[in-house]
Design a protein around this motif. Structure first.
Motif, PDB file in Angstrom:
ATOM      1  N   GLN A   8      42.654  45.341  77.309  1.00 10.90           N
ATOM      2  CA  GLN A   8      43.801  44.746  76.627  1.00 10.90           C
ATOM      3  C   GLN A   8      44.711  43.912  77.541  1.00 10.90           C
ATOM      4  OE1 GLN A   8      45.792  47.651  74.128  1.00 10.90           O
ATOM      5  NE2 GLN A   8      43.835  48.331  73.276  1.00 10.90           N
ATOM      6  N   PRO A   9      45.011  44.356  78.776  1.00  6.07           N
ATOM      7  CA  PRO A   9      45.860  43.516  79.633  1.00  6.07           C
ATOM      8  C   PRO A   9      45.243  42.140  79.925  1.00  6.07           C
ATOM      9  CG  PRO A   9      45.748  45.742  80.509  1.00  6.07           C
ATOM     10  CD  PRO A   9      44.746  45.658  79.395  1.00  6.07           C
ATOM     11  N   TYR A  10      43.929  42.079  80.085  1.00  7.91           N
ATOM     12  CA  TYR A  10      43.257  40.799  80.318  1.00  7.91           C
ATOM     13  C   TYR A  10      43.418  39.895  79.102  1.00  7.91           C
ATOM     14  CZ  TYR A  10      40.933  43.103  84.249  1.00  7.91           C
ATOM     15  OH  TYR A  10      40.667  43.775  85.418  1.00  7.91           O
ATOM     16  N   LEU A  11      43.197  40.454  77.927  1.00 10.49           N
ATOM     17  CA  LEU A  11      43.335  39.670  76.702  1.00 10.49           C
ATOM     18  C   LEU A  11      44.764  39.182  76.519  1.00 10.49           C
ATOM     19  CD1 LEU A  11      41.179  41.949  74.392  1.00 10.49           C
ATOM     20  CD2 LEU A  11      40.555  39.679  75.239  1.00 10.49           C
ATOM     21  N   ASN A  12      45.728  40.045  76.815  1.00  5.45           N
ATOM     22  CA  ASN A  12      47.132  39.648  76.690  1.00  5.45           C
ATOM     23  C   ASN A  12      47.498  38.536  77.672  1.00  5.45           C
ATOM     24  OD1 ASN A  12      48.122  41.210  74.492  1.00  5.45           O
ATOM     25  ND2 ASN A  12      48.047  43.028  75.787  1.00  5.45           N
ATOM     26  N   GLN A  13      46.918  38.580  78.869  1.00  8.55           N
ATOM     27  CA  GLN A  13      47.173  37.511  79.848  1.00  8.55           C
ATOM     28  C   GLN A  13      46.600  36.178  79.372  1.00  8.55           C
ATOM     29  OE1 GLN A  13      46.298  38.366  84.058  1.00  8.55           O
ATOM     30  NE2 GLN A  13      46.227  40.521  83.456  1.00  8.55           N
ATOM     31  N   VAL A  14      45.381  36.210  78.856  1.00 14.28           N
ATOM     32  CA  VAL A  14      44.766  34.977  78.349  1.00 14.28           C
ATOM     33  C   VAL A  14      45.589  34.446  77.180  1.00 14.28           C
ATOM     34  CG1 VAL A  14      42.716  33.990  77.254  1.00 14.28           C
ATOM     35  CG2 VAL A  14      42.459  35.564  79.172  1.00 14.28           C
ATOM     36  N   ARG A  15      45.963  35.325  76.284  1.00 17.23           N
ATOM     37  CA  ARG A  15      46.758  34.917  75.128  1.00 17.23           C
ATOM     38  C   ARG A  15      48.081  34.290  75.550  1.00 17.23           C
ATOM     39  NH1 ARG A  15      49.144  38.960  70.454  1.00 17.23           N
ATOM     40  NH2 ARG A  15      49.485  37.347  68.877  1.00 17.23           N
ATOM     41  N   ALA A  16      48.795  34.943  76.444  1.00 21.57           N
ATOM     42  CA  ALA A  16      50.090  34.422  76.894  1.00 21.57           C
ATOM     43  C   ALA A  16      49.935  33.068  77.577  1.00 21.57           C
ATOM     44  CB  ALA A  16      50.760  35.423  77.836  1.00 21.57           C
ATOM     45  N   THR A  17      48.877  32.911  78.349  1.00 19.94           N
ATOM     46  CA  THR A  17      48.621  31.659  79.051  1.00 19.94           C
ATOM     47  C   THR A  17      48.375  30.524  78.066  1.00 19.94           C
ATOM     48  OG1 THR A  17      47.728  32.828  80.957  1.00 19.94           O
ATOM     49  CG2 THR A  17      47.060  30.531  80.690  1.00 19.94           C
ATOM     50  N   ILE A  18      47.537  30.770  77.068  1.00 16.91           N
ATOM     51  CA  ILE A  18      47.229  29.729  76.085  1.00 16.91           C
ATOM     52  C   ILE A  18      48.452  29.427  75.222  1.00 16.91           C
ATOM     53  CG2 ILE A  18      45.809  29.122  74.098  1.00 16.91           C
ATOM     54  CD1 ILE A  18      43.519  30.751  75.417  1.00 16.91           C
ATOM     55  N   ARG A  19      49.168  30.448  74.819  1.00 17.47           N
ATOM     56  CA  ARG A  19      50.379  30.240  74.003  1.00 17.47           C
ATOM     57  C   ARG A  19      51.406  29.391  74.737  1.00 17.47           C
ATOM     58  NH1 ARG A  19      51.981  35.980  71.303  1.00 17.47           N
ATOM     59  NH2 ARG A  19      53.282  34.750  69.917  1.00 17.47           N
ATOM     60  N   ALA A  20      51.513  29.587  76.045  1.00 14.68           N
ATOM     61  CA  ALA A  20      52.503  28.847  76.836  1.00 14.68           C
ATOM     62  C   ALA A  20      52.213  27.345  76.847  1.00 14.68           C
ATOM     63  CB  ALA A  20      52.556  29.387  78.262  1.00 14.68           C
ATOM     64  N   VAL A  21      50.926  26.973  76.877  1.00 21.05           N
ATOM     65  CA  VAL A  21      50.591  25.542  76.936  1.00 21.05           C
ATOM     66  C   VAL A  21      50.322  24.940  75.560  1.00 21.05           C
ATOM     67  CG1 VAL A  21      49.793  25.555  79.321  1.00 21.05           C
ATOM     68  CG2 VAL A  21      48.147  25.945  77.481  1.00 21.05           C
ATOM     69  N   LEU A  22      50.120  25.781  74.553  1.00 22.40           N
ATOM     70  CA  LEU A  22      49.880  25.302  73.182  1.00 22.40           C
ATOM     71  C   LEU A  22      50.887  25.941  72.218  1.00 22.40           C
ATOM     72  CD1 LEU A  22      45.968  25.560  73.004  1.00 22.40           C
ATOM     73  CD2 LEU A  22      47.350  23.598  73.716  1.00 22.40           C
ATOM     74  N   PRO A  23      52.187  25.732  72.464  1.00 23.27           N
ATOM     75  CA  PRO A  23      53.187  26.436  71.651  1.00 23.27           C
ATOM     76  C   PRO A  23      53.157  26.067  70.168  1.00 23.27           C
ATOM     77  CG  PRO A  23      54.231  24.738  72.976  1.00 23.27           C
ATOM     78  CD  PRO A  23      52.807  24.833  73.433  1.00 23.27           C
ATOM     79  N   ASP A  24      52.638  24.896  69.829  1.00 25.04           N
ATOM     80  CA  ASP A  24      52.610  24.463  68.431  1.00 25.04           C
ATOM     81  C   ASP A  24      51.308  24.813  67.712  1.00 25.04           C
ATOM     82  OD1 ASP A  24      55.166  23.393  68.737  1.00 25.04           O
ATOM     83  OD2 ASP A  24      54.362  21.485  69.449  1.00 25.04           O
ATOM     84  N   ALA A  25      50.334  25.322  68.463  1.00 27.48           N
ATOM     85  CA  ALA A  25      49.051  25.676  67.841  1.00 27.48           C
ATOM     86  C   ALA A  25      49.200  26.981  67.055  1.00 27.48           C
ATOM     87  CB  ALA A  25      47.969  25.825  68.907  1.00 27.48           C
ATOM     88  N   GLN A  26      48.457  27.083  65.973  1.00 31.15           N
ATOM     89  CA  GLN A  26      48.448  28.309  65.186  1.00 31.15           C
ATOM     90  C   GLN A  26      47.476  29.303  65.805  1.00 31.15           C
ATOM     91  OE1 GLN A  26      47.406  27.630  61.111  1.00 31.15           O
ATOM     92  NE2 GLN A  26      48.947  26.038  60.828  1.00 31.15           N
ATOM     93  N   GLU A  27      47.884  30.560  65.797  1.00 29.78           N
ATOM     94  CA  GLU A  27      46.980  31.633  66.200  1.00 29.78           C
ATOM     95  C   GLU A  27      46.265  32.121  64.955  1.00 29.78           C
ATOM     96  OE1 GLU A  27      48.665  34.008  69.977  1.00 29.78           O
ATOM     97  OE2 GLU A  27      49.486  34.630  68.064  1.00 29.78           O
ATOM     98  N   ARG A  28      44.952  32.279  65.061  1.00 27.89           N
ATOM     99  CA  ARG A  28      44.179  32.805  63.938  1.00 27.89           C
ATOM    100  C   ARG A  28      42.914  33.454  64.464  1.00 27.89           C
ATOM    101  NH1 ARG A  28      42.562  27.459  60.529  1.00 27.89           N
ATOM    102  NH2 ARG A  28      44.768  27.501  60.147  1.00 27.89           N
ATOM    103  N   ILE A  29      42.227  34.114  63.584  1.00 24.90           N
ATOM    104  CA  ILE A  29      40.914  34.672  63.922  1.00 24.90           C
ATOM    105  C   ILE A  29      39.868  33.751  63.301  1.00 24.90           C
ATOM    106  CG2 ILE A  29      39.316  36.601  63.576  1.00 24.90           C
ATOM    107  CD1 ILE A  29      41.545  37.321  65.516  1.00 24.90           C
ATOM    108  N   SER A  30      38.952  33.287  64.119  1.00 26.56           N
ATOM    109  CA  SER A  30      37.846  32.469  63.647  1.00 26.56           C
ATOM    110  C   SER A  30      36.603  32.932  64.392  1.00 26.56           C
ATOM    111  CB  SER A  30      38.135  30.998  63.929  1.00 26.56           C
ATOM    112  OG  SER A  30      37.125  30.169  63.423  1.00 26.56           O
TER     113      SER A  30
END
Length: 136
Positions: free
Chosen positions: A39-61
């Motif tokens: 989980q910490p690895y996933l949270n780091q990846v998520r936070a990193t992507i969210r920081a550079v793509l703040p306007d992108a929608q998060e979804r499951i695909s």
């Protein structure tokens, strides 16, 4: 054909990696369903992507956490020994010189848990995918 003994789905490859059961509805649910040590690895990846793509929608695909803006930008997923990052074939080609220490395949990068996550590189890849639209 190989059939998963847990979920019964059939695949061409023996022991094909896949998600058994109902796919999670949110990225929070996806991360919560993973082993505690991952989980910490996933949270780091998520936070990193969210920081550079703040306007992108998060979804499951494709049963994976995905960032979307008019199209899928980038996906990631947890596996037994690595995080899979899925920016698409063009991104892997574009960043190939900086991915030499990682296993790659057409459109995928394996980030092993045994190495620190290259968060700066993940950010650059996600931003490149968003800006160029070359996600496949």
């Amino acid at each position: 054909m190989w059939q998963c003994p847990k979920c019964g789905r059939e695949f061409k490859n023996t022991s094909q990696d896949h998600y058994c059961g109902e796919p999670p509805k949110t990225i929070d649910a996806y991360i919560a369903a993973q082993p505690e040590g991952v989980q910490p690895y996933l949270n780091q990846v998520r936070a990193t992507i969210r920081a550079v793509l703040p306007d992108a929608q998060e979804r499951i695909s494709w049963s994976m956490p995905t960032y979307w803006s008019k199209h899928n930008i980038i996906h990631f997923a947890a596996f037994k020994k690595h995080i899979g990052l899925y920016p698409g074939e063009k991104a892997v080609e574009y960043f190939t010189d900086r991915l030499t220490e990682y296993k790659t395949s057409k459109g995928a990068i394996q980030l092993p848990y045994s190495k620190p996550l290259p968060l700066e590189l993940i950010a650059e890849i996600a931003k490149w995918c968003y800006e160029t639209g070359k996600h496949h």
